[in-house]
Design an enzyme around this catalytic site. Structure first.
Site, PDB file in Angstrom:
ATOM      1  N   GLY A  80      31.505  41.538   5.864  1.00  0.00           N
ATOM      2  CA  GLY A  80      31.086  40.166   5.576  1.00  0.00           C
ATOM      3  C   GLY A  80      31.821  39.156   6.438  1.00  0.00           C
ATOM      4  O   GLY A  80      32.864  39.448   7.028  1.00  0.00           O
ATOM      5  N   GLY A 147      28.291  48.918   7.171  1.00  0.00           N
ATOM      6  CA  GLY A 147      27.959  50.313   7.386  1.00  0.00           C
ATOM      7  C   GLY A 147      28.523  50.850   8.688  1.00  0.00           C
ATOM      8  O   GLY A 147      28.896  50.107   9.584  1.00  0.00           O
ATOM      9  N   ASP A 172      38.121  46.739   4.197  1.00  0.00           N
ATOM     10  CA  ASP A 172      38.411  48.107   3.806  1.00  0.00           C
ATOM     11  C   ASP A 172      37.478  49.106   4.482  1.00  0.00           C
ATOM     12  O   ASP A 172      37.937  50.101   5.070  1.00  0.00           O
ATOM     13  CB  ASP A 172      38.306  48.210   2.281  1.00  0.00           C
ATOM     14  CG  ASP A 172      38.813  49.521   1.739  1.00  0.00           C
ATOM     15  OD1 ASP A 172      37.975  50.346   1.350  1.00  0.00           O
ATOM     16  OD2 ASP A 172      40.043  49.724   1.703  1.00  0.00           O
ATOM     17  N   ASP A 202      38.887  38.162   0.160  1.00  0.00           N
ATOM     18  CA  ASP A 202      39.396  38.423  -1.188  1.00  0.00           C
ATOM     19  C   ASP A 202      40.891  38.713  -1.215  1.00  0.00           C
ATOM     20  O   ASP A 202      41.473  38.840  -2.302  1.00  0.00           O
ATOM     21  CB  ASP A 202      38.655  39.620  -1.812  1.00  0.00           C
ATOM     22  CG  ASP A 202      37.191  39.324  -2.072  1.00  0.00           C
ATOM     23  OD1 ASP A 202      36.825  38.134  -2.068  1.00  0.00           O
ATOM     24  OD2 ASP A 202      36.424  40.283  -2.271  1.00  0.00           O
ATOM     25  N   MET A 245      33.856  34.323  -4.639  1.00  0.00           N
ATOM     26  CA  MET A 245      33.954  35.713  -4.230  1.00  0.00           C
ATOM     27  C   MET A 245      35.168  36.370  -4.883  1.00  0.00           C
ATOM     28  O   MET A 245      36.083  35.687  -5.332  1.00  0.00           O
ATOM     29  CB  MET A 245      34.013  35.815  -2.710  1.00  0.00           C
ATOM     30  CG  MET A 245      32.777  35.225  -2.037  1.00  0.00           C
ATOM     31  SD  MET A 245      32.695  35.559  -0.278  1.00  0.00           S
ATOM     32  CE  MET A 245      32.095  37.245  -0.311  1.00  0.00           C
ATOM     33  N   ARG A 360      32.741  31.385   2.776  1.00  0.00           N
ATOM     34  CA  ARG A 360      33.157  32.433   3.712  1.00  0.00           C
ATOM     35  C   ARG A 360      32.693  32.160   5.140  1.00  0.00           C
ATOM     36  O   ARG A 360      33.124  32.849   6.061  1.00  0.00           O
ATOM     37  CB  ARG A 360      32.647  33.796   3.256  1.00  0.00           C
ATOM     38  CG  ARG A 360      31.196  34.085   3.527  1.00  0.00           C
ATOM     39  CD  ARG A 360      30.847  35.498   3.106  1.00  0.00           C
ATOM     40  NE  ARG A 360      29.557  35.911   3.624  1.00  0.00           N
ATOM     41  CZ  ARG A 360      29.070  37.142   3.526  1.00  0.00           C
ATOM     42  NH1 ARG A 360      29.789  38.068   2.918  1.00  0.00           N
ATOM     43  NH2 ARG A 360      27.906  37.465   4.021  1.00  0.00           N
TER      44      ARG A 360
END
Length: 430
Positions: A80, A147, A172, A202, A245, A360
């Site tokens: 994102g 992905g 991550d 986050d 978020m 964001r």
């Protein structure tokens, strides 16, 4: 229990080339940053005769592994969007060119997708002129995607492009893919440094005390919260419901609450709650009615991953990065609060604000922009020194090298037994 070996950093080989840098203080691989800041924890290792777990300190090395004249770098952004992506791209480019004289730098378009020839996405050549003003823009000039692609195919592409420095900017999922690439590179014995730069709005990557974009997200959310508070106060029994978020961690919600102390309810994934208290957890709706009867206005902030236990269906889908797609807690709360107040025959004027994609995609501000610059430069130093399968992090006031496997071992969550959450609780009604 963690051990020193968990913090070991992989390298491609001995550093034998004198660094072209002449005006910086060099860092030795022996310089470390202690993981534990608790004396009692340190004493356990000392008494056991074990080495104290510590991060290798980031920074320029006097001797480097890669020859700058023969080096080619690739930079990609995945996952994102997040404030500061363009800042990191810019300062990676500047550090590689000005500090080391690496002139072949490619921007890979749309994340790992750009390293799969089947998608026909031509890399963008990055120069100081190209990146000159990109820090003024939100998002990523390279684009992003979720992905992974076939890892052996990615490594094939890196080899064909002659890339020996790969920078993967992401969270991550992006970092786990970077680790897989580093493993494949090592299997083939290729001299490619793979460096991850942690990006998560986050602030939920473990073994790193802060990530870029988080500070800007809290500041931007605060601007909207102020207006939402005015809306709530301006109506009889006015309620502002704000979703931010925070898929698995409630840091944005908690920090925004402390920065804007007129927020009355802070709902996060780490603390269960219920609507009516039927499951023994704190009951939101009766508490909210009590607040309205006394003050006639309220502000609720909720992280997107909070209250997932409230949904009847427990089936969970995943996105392309393997992350669980949470159900819309904002919409559920909006509908349930309206229903409850109607049943109680209590007037309610509710305004709903979903800030997720708004905060964001803004540009990084102030301290965040500075952090992006120093983080990017640390990543350039790590790659040129032949570090690989490594994430550049920050801990205890210093920039660090973190094994990617360690950083992605588990998601960082807000500890409910810390002064941070205690402060949130003392300022809110719930």
């Amino acid at each position: 229990m963690l051990h020193k070996k968990d913090f070991a950093i992989s390298t491609l080989g001995a550093c034998t080339i004198p660094s072209p840098i002449t005006d910086m203080t060099f860092i030795s691989d022996a310089e470390t940053v202690c993981y534990y800041n608790d004396v009692a924890q340190l004493e356990k290792f000392i008494k056991a005769g074990e080495a104290i777990p510590a991060f290798e300190k980031a920074g320029p090395r006097a001797k480097i592994y890669h020859n700058p004249a023969w080096s080619r770098a690739a930079i990609l952004t995945a996952g994102g969007l997040c404030p500061g992506l363009n800042d990191v791209i810019k300062f990676l480019t500047i550090s590689l060119t000005r500090d080391y004289g690496v002139n072949d730098i490619f921007g890979i378009r749309y994340g790992y997708r750009g390293l799969n020839p089947a998608h026909n996405l031509t890399p963008v050549r990055l120069t100081n002129e190209v990146v000159d003003d990109i820090h003024d823009k939100g998002g990523s000039i390279l684009g992003s995607s979720r992905g992974s692609e076939d890892v052996p195919l990615i490594v094939d592409s890196l080899k064909q492009l002659g890339i020996n420095l790969l920078f993967c900017i992401g969270g991550d999922g992006t970092s786990r893919c970077a680790h897989d690439i580093a493993v494949e590179v090592n299997r083939r014995q290729l001299p490619i440094s793979v460096v991850a730069i942690p990006k998560t709005i986050d602030n939920d990557i473990s073994f790193i005390d802060r990530t870029f974009g988080f500070s800007t997200a809290v500041r931007t959310a605060g601007e909207f919260v102020s207006g939402a508070h005015n809306e709530a106060q301006g109506a009889y029994n006015g309620l502002a419901l704000i979703k931010v978020m925070g898929r698995d961690s409630g840091f944005i919600a908690a920090y925004t609450t402390l920065a804007n102390p007129y927020i009355n309810y802070c709902l996060i994934p780490e603390e269960p709650f219920s609507l009516d208290g039927s499951d023994g957890t704190k009951a939101l709706l009766p508490n909210l009615v009590e607040r309205m009867n006394k003050k006639h206005h309220a502000v609720i902030i909720v992280a997107e991953g909070a209250g997932q236990n409230l949904f009847a269906s427990k089936e969970r889908q995943k996105d392309a990065s393997g992350n669980i797609l949470h159900k819309d807690i904002g919409t559920l709360l909006k509908d349930e609060i309206k229903r409850y107040f109607k049943e109680q025959n209590i007037e309610l004027n509710l305004k709903y604000f979903d800030l997720g994609y708004t905060i964001r995609s803004v540009r990084a501000e102030g301290e965040d922009a500075v952090f992006c610059a120093t983080l990017a430069q640390s990543a350039a130093h790590a790659a040129m020194a032949g570090k690989t399968d490594v994430m550049v992090g920050h801990w205890g006031g210093a920039f660090t090298h973190v094994p990617i496997a360690l950083a992605t071992r588990q998601r960082k969550k807000l500890d409910l037994h810390t002064p941070l959450w205690n402060c949130v609780q003392s300022l809110t009604c719930f």
